[in-house]
Design a protein around this motif. Structure first.
Motif, PDB file in Angstrom:
ATOM      1  N   GLN A   1       1.384   0.416 -14.012  1.00 42.17           N
ATOM      2  CA  GLN A   1       2.326  -0.183 -13.045  1.00 42.17           C
ATOM      3  C   GLN A   1       1.888  -1.596 -12.633  1.00 42.17           C
ATOM      4  O   GLN A   1       2.672  -2.374 -12.135  1.00 42.17           O
ATOM      5  CB  GLN A   1       2.367   0.660 -11.759  1.00 42.17           C
TER       6      GLN A   1
ATOM      7  N   ASP B   1       2.833   5.153  -6.341  1.00 42.29           N
ATOM      8  CA  ASP B   1       2.421   3.934  -5.629  1.00 42.29           C
ATOM      9  C   ASP B   1       1.103   4.139  -4.892  1.00 42.29           C
ATOM     10  O   ASP B   1       0.299   3.215  -4.794  1.00 42.29           O
ATOM     11  CB  ASP B   1       3.496   3.521  -4.614  1.00 42.29           C
TER      12      ASP B   1
ATOM     13  N   GLY C   1      -1.312  -0.213  -7.269  1.00 42.34           N
ATOM     14  CA  GLY C   1      -1.491   1.129  -6.722  1.00 42.34           C
ATOM     15  C   GLY C   1      -2.592   1.128  -5.682  1.00 42.34           C
ATOM     16  O   GLY C   1      -3.466   0.257  -5.685  1.00 42.34           O
TER      17      GLY C   1
ATOM     18  N   ARG D   1       7.107   6.604 -10.379  1.00 41.53           N
ATOM     19  CA  ARG D   1       5.915   5.818 -10.051  1.00 41.53           C
ATOM     20  C   ARG D   1       4.951   6.656  -9.208  1.00 41.53           C
ATOM     21  O   ARG D   1       5.370   7.647  -8.625  1.00 41.53           O
ATOM     22  CB  ARG D   1       6.263   4.596  -9.162  1.00 41.53           C
TER      23      ARG D   1
END
Ligand SMILES: NC(=O)c1ccc[n+]([C@@H]2O[C@H](COP(=O)([O-])OP(=O)(O)OC[C@H]3O[C@@H](n4cnc5c(N)ncnc54)[C@H](OP(=O)(O)O)[C@@H]3O)[C@@H](O)[C@H]2O)c1
Length: 243
Positions: free
Chosen positions: A124, A76, A127, A74
């Motif tokens: 995702q 983030d 973010g 990921r």
């Protein structure tokens, strides 16, 4: 993912984010500096990934984002912090090549990062991106004109990206950083007589920032504590924009 992590604000941010438990991914051009930082973070029990690269090169930025995804699964948060300026040169004496370099590192560098980070964050569904801007992004600071123009553009990119991707869970903010004791600023202060005194006088706190103070603001903007903050120009300037 933190760009410009080999010194100054980015280095302080890498340390702080790692201390807070983030798996960090650092990028800059000076490999030795990044490796030394990574060793320090790992020795303290942190997780860190190093990408040596230039933010002006789309392929280097893509490599950093891809490596971060491959290592951690990921992205983030991103702190797009790499920047450069040659404070103190009058506009009419500035080389065109310097103008282009300043625009390239500050504007194209952030552009390259946004283009590659945003699709990952949209996928995702979440973010947070923080772009390092400057008081020079809001008004003419006596820094060089190309730097003032470049940082205004960074704020424009920040607001445009925030507006475009807010509904899809991506927050994008800018830190309007005042004079901070880093290599960039130390270099300028040693070249330009009176610059340090002028910077101190502009801040109502009558001092320069420590890089860690800017890093703490970036950490807050990247975290859930700032969940309803996007498209903002957040001053970390010792009050110089208040007067
Ligand atoms: N210090 C201040 O008073 C102040 C005030 C307002 C805003 N800012 C902004 O704060 C940010 C950080 O600067 P700083 O003060 O911490 O200065 P610094 O200590 O000189 O750090 C600048 C960082 O940017 C990296 N960098 C520069 N060009 C790059 C490129 N083409 N590709 C990848 N990385 C690059 C440098 O690493 P490599 O050389 O290893 O690539 C270094 O890690 C900049 O955006 C600057 O404009 C600083």
């Amino acid at each position: 993912m933190i760009t410009g992590a080999s010194s100054g604000i980015g280095e302080a941010a890498a340390r702080l984010f790692a201390q807070q438990g983030a798996a960090v991914s650092v990028m800059a051009r000076r490999e030795e500096r990044l490796r030394a930082l990574a060793e320090e973070i790992e020795a303290a029990g942190g997780r860190v990934l190093v990408t040596v690269g230039d933010v002006t090169a789309p392929a280097d930025v893509a490599r950093a984002v891809d490596a971060t995804l491959a290592a951690y699964g990921r992205v983030d948060a991103a702190f797009n912090n790499a920047g450069w300026g040659s404070v103190g040169t009058p506009l009419h004496e500035t080389d065109d090549a310097d103008f282009e370099r300043v625009m390239d590192v500050n504007v194209r560098g952030v552009w390259n990062c946004l283009k590659r980070q945003i699709p990952v964050m949209v996928a995702q569904g979440a973010g947070a991106i923080v772009n390092t801007c400057s008081t020079a992004g809001s008004f003419a600071t006596g820094a060089d004109a190309s730097y003032v123009a470049a940082k205004h553009a960074v704020l424009g990119l920040t607001r445009a990206a925030a507006a475009e991707y807010g509904e899809r869970g991506v927050r994008v903010n800018a830190l309007m950083v005042g004079s901070t004791r880093t290599e960039l600023m130390e270099g300028a202060m040693s070249r330009v007589p009176g610059l340090e005194e002028a910077a101190v006088a502009r801040a109502v706190q009558r001092r320069l920032a420590d890089p860690a103070e800017v890093a703490r603001a970036a950490l807050w903007l990247c975290g859930d504590g700032a969940s309803f903050v996007t498209g903002a120009a957040v001053p970390v300037d010792g009050g110089c924009s208040a007067v």
